[in-house]
Scaffold this motif. Sequence first.
Motif, mmCIF file in Angstrom:
data_model
loop_
_atom_site.group_PDB
_atom_site.id
_atom_site.type_symbol
_atom_site.label_atom_id
_atom_site.label_comp_id
_atom_site.label_asym_id
_atom_site.label_seq_id
_atom_site.Cartn_x
_atom_site.Cartn_y
_atom_site.Cartn_z
ATOM 1 N N PHE A 1 0.837 -1.197 0.000
ATOM 2 C CA PHE A 1 0.000 0.000 0.000
ATOM 3 C C PHE A 1 0.872 1.246 0.000
ATOM 4 O O PHE A 1 2.029 1.224 0.436
ATOM 5 N N ILE A 2 0.299 2.344 -0.480
ATOM 6 C CA ILE A 2 0.938 3.655 -0.442
ATOM 7 C C ILE A 2 0.291 4.520 0.632
ATOM 8 O O ILE A 2 0.945 5.358 1.240
ATOM 9 N N TYR A 3 -0.997 4.334 0.858
ATOM 10 C CA TYR A 3 -1.704 5.070 1.912
ATOM 11 C C TYR A 3 -2.768 4.164 2.516
ATOM 12 O O TYR A 3 -3.221 3.200 1.888
ATOM 13 N N LEU A 4 -3.170 4.477 3.744
ATOM 14 C CA LEU A 4 -4.210 3.736 4.447
ATOM 15 C C LEU A 4 -5.486 4.565 4.480
ATOM 16 O O LEU A 4 -5.448 5.750 4.808
ATOM 17 N N SER A 5 -6.599 3.945 4.159
ATOM 18 C CA SER A 5 -7.905 4.612 4.200
ATOM 19 C C SER A 5 -8.672 4.131 5.424
ATOM 20 O O SER A 5 -8.761 2.915 5.667
ATOM 21 N N LEU A 6 -9.209 5.073 6.179
ATOM 22 C CA LEU A 6 -9.952 4.762 7.397
ATOM 23 C C LEU A 6 -11.383 5.258 7.254
ATOM 24 O O LEU A 6 -11.626 6.367 6.770
ATOM 25 N N ILE B 1 -0.898 -4.797 9.606
ATOM 26 C CA ILE B 1 0.244 -4.233 8.887
ATOM 27 C C ILE B 1 1.467 -5.103 9.147
ATOM 28 O O ILE B 1 1.830 -5.353 10.302
ATOM 29 N N SER B 2 2.099 -5.556 8.068
ATOM 30 C CA SER B 2 3.285 -6.404 8.200
ATOM 31 C C SER B 2 4.581 -5.643 7.950
ATOM 32 O O SER B 2 5.651 -6.149 8.288
ATOM 33 N N ARG B 3 4.523 -4.456 7.347
ATOM 34 C CA ARG B 3 5.711 -3.618 7.201
ATOM 35 C C ARG B 3 5.293 -2.158 7.210
ATOM 36 O O ARG B 3 4.425 -1.740 6.453
ATOM 37 N N LEU B 4 5.901 -1.385 8.098
ATOM 38 C CA LEU B 4 5.572 0.027 8.239
ATOM 39 C C LEU B 4 6.388 0.855 7.256
ATOM 40 O O LEU B 4 7.587 0.614 7.070
ATOM 41 N N PRO B 5 5.793 1.863 6.620
ATOM 42 C CA PRO B 5 6.546 2.723 5.699
ATOM 43 C C PRO B 5 7.307 3.817 6.435
ATOM 44 O O PRO B 5 7.087 4.064 7.623
ATOM 45 N N ARG B 6 8.208 4.467 5.718
ATOM 46 C CA ARG B 6 8.961 5.586 6.303
ATOM 47 C C ARG B 6 8.018 6.755 6.575
ATOM 48 O O ARG B 6 8.102 7.406 7.622
ATOM 49 N N TYR B 7 7.123 7.038 5.640
ATOM 50 C CA TYR B 7 6.128 8.103 5.808
ATOM 51 C C TYR B 7 4.747 7.482 5.622
ATOM 52 O O TYR B 7 4.450 6.911 4.572
ATOM 53 N N LEU B 8 3.938 7.597 6.641
ATOM 54 C CA LEU B 8 2.614 6.974 6.649
ATOM 55 C C LEU B 8 1.568 8.017 6.244
ATOM 56 O O LEU B 8 1.402 9.035 6.918
ATOM 57 N N ILE B 9 0.868 7.754 5.136
ATOM 58 C CA ILE B 9 -0.216 8.623 4.677
ATOM 59 C C ILE B 9 -1.537 8.003 5.114
ATOM 60 O O ILE B 9 -1.830 6.851 4.777
ATOM 61 N N ILE B 10 -2.315 8.752 5.869
ATOM 62 C CA ILE B 10 -3.623 8.298 6.352
ATOM 63 C C ILE B 10 -4.701 9.137 5.673
ATOM 64 O O ILE B 10 -4.643 10.369 5.695
ATOM 65 N N HIS B 11 -5.668 8.448 5.094
ATOM 66 C CA HIS B 11 -6.782 9.112 4.408
ATOM 67 C C HIS B 11 -8.079 8.778 5.130
ATOM 68 O O HIS B 11 -8.373 7.598 5.386
ATOM 69 N N TYR B 12 -8.824 9.798 5.486
ATOM 70 C CA TYR B 12 -10.114 9.620 6.152
ATOM 71 C C TYR B 12 -11.238 9.766 5.113
ATOM 72 O O TYR B 12 -11.309 10.785 4.419
ATOM 73 N N LYS B 13 -12.078 8.761 5.045
ATOM 74 C CA LYS B 13 -13.180 8.776 4.068
ATOM 75 C C LYS B 13 -14.281 9.706 4.575
ATOM 76 O O LYS B 13 -15.257 9.280 5.186
ATOM 77 N N ARG B 14 -14.101 10.979 4.274
ATOM 78 C CA ARG B 14 -15.006 12.011 4.790
ATOM 79 C C ARG B 14 -16.137 12.333 3.820
ATOM 80 O O ARG B 14 -17.154 12.910 4.228
#
Length: 607
Positions: free
Chosen positions: A349-354, A401-414
Amino acid sequence: AQSPKEAMEASAAAGTKRKVSGGDEKVVSSSAGVVSGRKKVKAEPKADAPWLRRAGKGFMCPYLDTINRKVLDFDMEKVCSVSLNNMNVYACLVCGTYFQGRGKGTHAYLHSLETDHHMFINLTSKRIYCLPENYQVIETSLEDITYNLRPMFKAQDIKGFNTKGEYYHALDGTDYLIGFMGLNNIKFTDWFNASAQALCHIPMLRDYFLFEKNYKLKVEQTERKTPHLCDPPLVLKFGEFVRKIWNPRAFKGHVSPHEILQAVSHTSRKKFSIGVKADPMQFLSMFLNNVHLSLGGGKKKMSSIINRCFQGQVKVMTDRVVKKETRKIGPGQIEIKEQIESQILNKKFIYLSLDLPTSPLFKDNQDTDFIPQVPLFDLLKKFDGVTTETLKTGEKRRYQISRLPRYLIIHYKRFTTNHWFKEKNPTLVNFPLFNLDMAPYAALPQKPTAEELSKKSIKELQEIMTKNKIDKKGCLSRKDLEEKINAHYDALESKRSTRYDLICNICHNGSAKEGVYRAHVLHRAMKQWFEFEDLEIKTSETMAQQVALSECYIQVYELQAPQPKGKEEKSETGEVGAPNNANGASKSSSSVSVDVKVKSEPMDESN
């Protein structure tokens, strides 16, 4: 008949006569140079006027004082203002207008005669000429103009970006911080301005694009190998845009994103263009994917700067009922026997959607100003490996999550869109500004205890070492094997970090139809938050609290450097990490017998 030597001497002596400004006649050689034996000697050009003097490869010019740096704007698309052609374009250094060509009859030549403007710079080669005389001007005092046309950096120039907070004074009278410049809103481009501010303040990505040599050759190689996947203008224009944002010698305290927006519009086939309202997350997804492909990126983590910055991995566990039997075992008691097949996939993944919880439809008299809120840790339970998600097909799915990225992008489904209108969820998310602990949501390898190692045979210990690629040299006894295994896991834990700090926050203010996007960026040296809304930049002592209360839409977290054990810093919200998960099993009146078969499939390398 003349000999060849006599013929060459005659042709060299022959020339054409023309009038010069002083009224005298001057002989200009018609040949490229004078040939003397086998050696070719170029003829030295002479000055057309007595006030010209030689300086390097060009001439000093009396029109240097006519240059007006305040009107120069190199951010606009480099096309001729008359013909709209982008070939061989020059900028007038007196009025700032773009024209094509510098020969007789060209638009720049005619402009110099009509308006008495003589100084022009080639927007590609950065050479400065005087028209209509058409000679090159070389002057060290013009170096600031060529630098602003295409800023270039050295390694020592960027060392102080994260440690210094100095204000600089621009020619337009504004004071600005390096990297903290406003962006022009050309027309409904607030979605791009907020996204661009976030991208330009990610240190690893910024340092990569500040040096053109890092990506220019890779783009050229990718264009030759896979031209259908490569988009050179998007990468090159973004690199220029980043360098202008971090320009320490800028003429003005803001930047116009016209050129990069033109490249984005071309790449997206006008889905993201000037005058069109767009979604920042959709833009970031398109932009990062195209930059990744243009840099020759593949499925591996180190294949491009995009993967090195943002790529993580999540384990997807899907449980599917393949057989179900029910049997009555007594009055009011039913035995259910299910055969479950589990499928495990590793997806990148490149970003996580919540998902945000739905806001209440009705309000009572006491809660007229009620604003729904939810902690970020409740949303992240989706990735704890225990919380299940039921699909439409009846399958149950879990994530971890099995591997954490250097920069974590979190996207909120607003936002939700249907056939009639677009809705916005106003729920506020309570998130920490510092020390966001992702350990409860990451399936990281755990160090085996001494008791677990003592129960394993020597063969099993050797298998653990082979699986983890541990060197077996010097292992003569069981004790040596255990010490090597413990040292391996201790080294992993010393290099491992699971805590993140917020560096960028994109929020949305207003209604779903008419709202605007803003960006909050942390200045590391000043330890202060800045709010960007197009050209307007705000900061205050309470900005950190305003960031925490904003309707966040996209957030960028940076992974902390590994710290020694026992040193934990509290976040600004008073939370050190995520709360412990205590998910108890639900009780039911019926007894359930489950037969589980695990089916593990190879890793899915899709992004």
